[in-house]
Design a protein around this motif. Sequence first.
Motif, PDB file in Angstrom:
ATOM      1  N   GLU A  80       1.029  -1.154  -0.041  1.00 35.07           N
ATOM      2  CA  GLU A  80       0.081   0.037  -0.006  1.00 35.07           C
ATOM      3  C   GLU A  80       0.898   1.492  -0.047  1.00 35.07           C
ATOM      4  N   THR A  81       1.808   1.414   0.869  1.00 33.38           N
ATOM      5  CA  THR A  81       2.746   2.850   0.825  1.00 33.38           C
ATOM      6  C   THR A  81       3.435   2.614  -0.496  1.00 33.38           C
ATOM      7  N   MET A  82       3.916   1.547  -1.139  1.00 36.91           N
ATOM      8  CA  MET A  82       4.838   1.523  -2.100  1.00 36.91           C
ATOM      9  C   MET A  82       3.674   2.229  -3.398  1.00 36.91           C
ATOM     10  N   LEU A  83       2.679   1.739  -3.420  1.00 37.06           N
ATOM     11  CA  LEU A  83       1.504   2.289  -4.368  1.00 37.06           C
ATOM     12  C   LEU A  83       1.502   3.542  -4.364  1.00 37.06           C
ATOM     13  N   ALA A  84       1.335   4.106  -2.938  1.00 42.64           N
ATOM     14  CA  ALA A  84       1.006   5.501  -2.489  1.00 42.64           C
ATOM     15  C   ALA A  84       2.322   6.392  -2.888  1.00 42.64           C
ATOM     16  N   ARG A  85       3.272   5.806  -2.532  1.00 43.50           N
ATOM     17  CA  ARG A  85       4.530   6.767  -3.046  1.00 43.50           C
ATOM     18  C   ARG A  85       4.575   6.806  -4.586  1.00 43.50           C
ATOM     19  N   GLN A  86       3.904   5.987  -5.428  1.00 43.41           N
ATOM     20  CA  GLN A  86       4.266   5.994  -6.836  1.00 43.41           C
ATOM     21  C   GLN A  86       3.067   6.815  -7.122  1.00 43.41           C
ATOM     22  N   ASP A  87       1.999   6.869  -6.707  1.00 44.18           N
ATOM     23  CA  ASP A  87       0.705   7.891  -6.997  1.00 44.18           C
ATOM     24  C   ASP A  87       1.459   9.181  -6.844  1.00 44.18           C
ATOM     25  N   ILE A  88       1.888   9.489  -5.601  1.00 44.90           N
ATOM     26  CA  ILE A  88       2.265  10.672  -5.326  1.00 44.90           C
ATOM     27  C   ILE A  88       3.499  11.224  -6.143  1.00 44.90           C
ATOM     28  N   SER A  89       4.648  10.427  -6.552  1.00 38.74           N
ATOM     29  CA  SER A  89       5.690  10.803  -7.401  1.00 38.74           C
ATOM     30  C   SER A  89       5.038  10.987  -8.837  1.00 38.74           C
ATOM     31  N   SER A 120      -3.065   6.934   7.075  1.00 38.20           N
ATOM     32  CA  SER A 120      -3.066   6.172   5.549  1.00 38.20           C
ATOM     33  C   SER A 120      -3.693   7.066   4.642  1.00 38.20           C
ATOM     34  N   ASP A 121      -3.950   8.466   4.967  1.00 38.77           N
ATOM     35  CA  ASP A 121      -4.656   9.181   4.059  1.00 38.77           C
ATOM     36  C   ASP A 121      -4.137  10.790   3.983  1.00 38.77           C
ATOM     37  N   THR A 122      -2.707  10.626   4.583  1.00 39.79           N
ATOM     38  CA  THR A 122      -2.062  12.160   4.518  1.00 39.79           C
ATOM     39  C   THR A 122      -0.593  11.848   4.336  1.00 39.79           C
ATOM     40  N   ALA A 123       0.281  12.589   3.521  1.00 40.30           N
ATOM     41  CA  ALA A 123       1.565  12.372   3.311  1.00 40.30           C
ATOM     42  C   ALA A 123       2.168  13.645   3.243  1.00 40.30           C
ATOM     43  N   PHE A 124       3.484  14.046   4.142  1.00 40.72           N
ATOM     44  CA  PHE A 124       4.196  15.081   3.896  1.00 40.72           C
ATOM     45  C   PHE A 124       5.434  14.801   2.847  1.00 40.72           C
ATOM     46  N   VAL A 125       5.442  15.738   1.844  1.00 42.36           N
ATOM     47  CA  VAL A 125       6.234  15.392   0.705  1.00 42.36           C
ATOM     48  C   VAL A 125       7.472  16.731   0.655  1.00 42.36           C
ATOM     49  N   GLU A 126       8.584  16.469   0.642  1.00 41.15           N
ATOM     50  CA  GLU A 126       9.368  17.502   0.231  1.00 41.15           C
ATOM     51  C   GLU A 126      10.042  17.117  -1.256  1.00 41.15           C
ATOM     52  N   THR A 127       9.967  17.891  -2.086  1.00 38.55           N
ATOM     53  CA  THR A 127      10.482  17.806  -3.455  1.00 38.55           C
ATOM     54  C   THR A 127      11.316  18.759  -3.748  1.00 38.55           C
ATOM     55  N   TYR A 128      12.709  18.565  -4.243  1.00 35.88           N
ATOM     56  CA  TYR A 128      13.604  19.379  -4.777  1.00 35.88           C
ATOM     57  C   TYR A 128      13.354  19.698  -6.495  1.00 35.88           C
ATOM     58  N   ILE A 129      13.546  20.843  -6.563  1.00 34.34           N
ATOM     59  CA  ILE A 129      12.928  21.162  -8.006  1.00 34.34           C
ATOM     60  C   ILE A 129      14.184  22.222  -8.567  1.00 34.34           C
ATOM     61  N   LEU A 130      14.654  21.880  -9.521  1.00 33.52           N
ATOM     62  CA  LEU A 130      15.612  22.854 -10.548  1.00 33.52           C
ATOM     63  C   LEU A 130      14.828  23.386 -11.780  1.00 33.52           C
ATOM     64  N   THR A 131      14.480  24.975 -11.850  1.00 33.97           N
ATOM     65  CA  THR A 131      13.851  25.372 -12.841  1.00 33.97           C
ATOM     66  C   THR A 131      14.772  26.130 -13.612  1.00 33.97           C
ATOM     67  N   PHE A 155      -0.034  15.972   0.907  1.00 33.34           N
ATOM     68  CA  PHE A 155      -0.943  15.478   0.170  1.00 33.34           C
ATOM     69  C   PHE A 155      -1.899  14.740   0.961  1.00 33.34           C
ATOM     70  N   GLU A 156      -3.078  14.613   0.453  1.00 37.07           N
ATOM     71  CA  GLU A 156      -4.359  13.795   0.872  1.00 37.07           C
ATOM     72  C   GLU A 156      -4.829  12.840  -0.147  1.00 37.07           C
ATOM     73  N   ARG A 157      -5.062  11.698   0.406  1.00 40.50           N
ATOM     74  CA  ARG A 157      -5.789  10.687  -0.280  1.00 40.50           C
ATOM     75  C   ARG A 157      -7.370  10.808  -0.148  1.00 40.50           C
ATOM     76  N   ARG A 158      -8.065  10.975  -1.130  1.00 41.56           N
ATOM     77  CA  ARG A 158      -9.522  11.261  -1.181  1.00 41.56           C
ATOM     78  C   ARG A 158     -10.073  10.463  -2.235  1.00 41.56           C
ATOM     79  N   GLU A 159     -11.010   9.317  -1.671  1.00 46.92           N
ATOM     80  CA  GLU A 159     -11.799   8.320  -2.565  1.00 46.92           C
ATOM     81  C   GLU A 159     -10.642   7.589  -3.295  1.00 46.92           C
ATOM     82  N   GLY A 160      -9.446   7.324  -2.785  1.00 44.47           N
ATOM     83  CA  GLY A 160      -8.454   6.478  -3.456  1.00 44.47           C
ATOM     84  C   GLY A 160      -7.515   7.309  -4.031  1.00 44.47           C
ATOM     85  N   GLU A 161      -7.623   8.470  -4.343  1.00 45.45           N
ATOM     86  CA  GLU A 161      -6.644   9.290  -5.107  1.00 45.45           C
ATOM     87  C   GLU A 161      -5.905  10.284  -4.333  1.00 45.45           C
TER      88      GLU A 161
END
Length: 176
Positions: free
Chosen positions: A8-17, A87-98, A121-127
Amino acid sequence: MAHANTIETMLARQDISDCIMRYARGIDRGDEALLLSCYWEDAIEVHGPAYNGPAVPYLKEAAGRMRQNQPVMQHFIGNVHIEFDGSDTAFVETYILTFARFPKDGEEFDTLTGARAFDRFERREGEWRIAHRRAVFDWNRDAPASETWCLGAFDTAHPDMVMGRKAPEDLTYQRG
């Protein structure tokens, strides 16, 4: 705090990425629908002094500006750190080069910015989508534009030279 990965967490990581990558493509191509697919309707965007408020108006305006002005812009995604809070909240830090090109006083400037996005990030109705984003700016380098396409090795007028465009004319939207 690190937790053991489950299916479940691996699938969530992929969805977030995937969502983070959709954002980069959406902003660079000026694709409003793609940008809106990354955020919940009630999401908040804090983008430094440029914007602080509901994300949807910001995203619509940014997409329109990208399509109208046709600026050269690319967001490169680096490190992505995801911490789940339940299970429905994630805190995400993303490095960005623009990389972006902007006019100022009749001259073109190239700007390179190192930043990070801090997202809830929040998961609502599976998304999974962004509920709150706050940009952190780490460094920046501006210089007059100097584009010679590898010292002339690439002829931008050649029919095989594919130049980037905004949605839907960009090559990435073509299939076949």
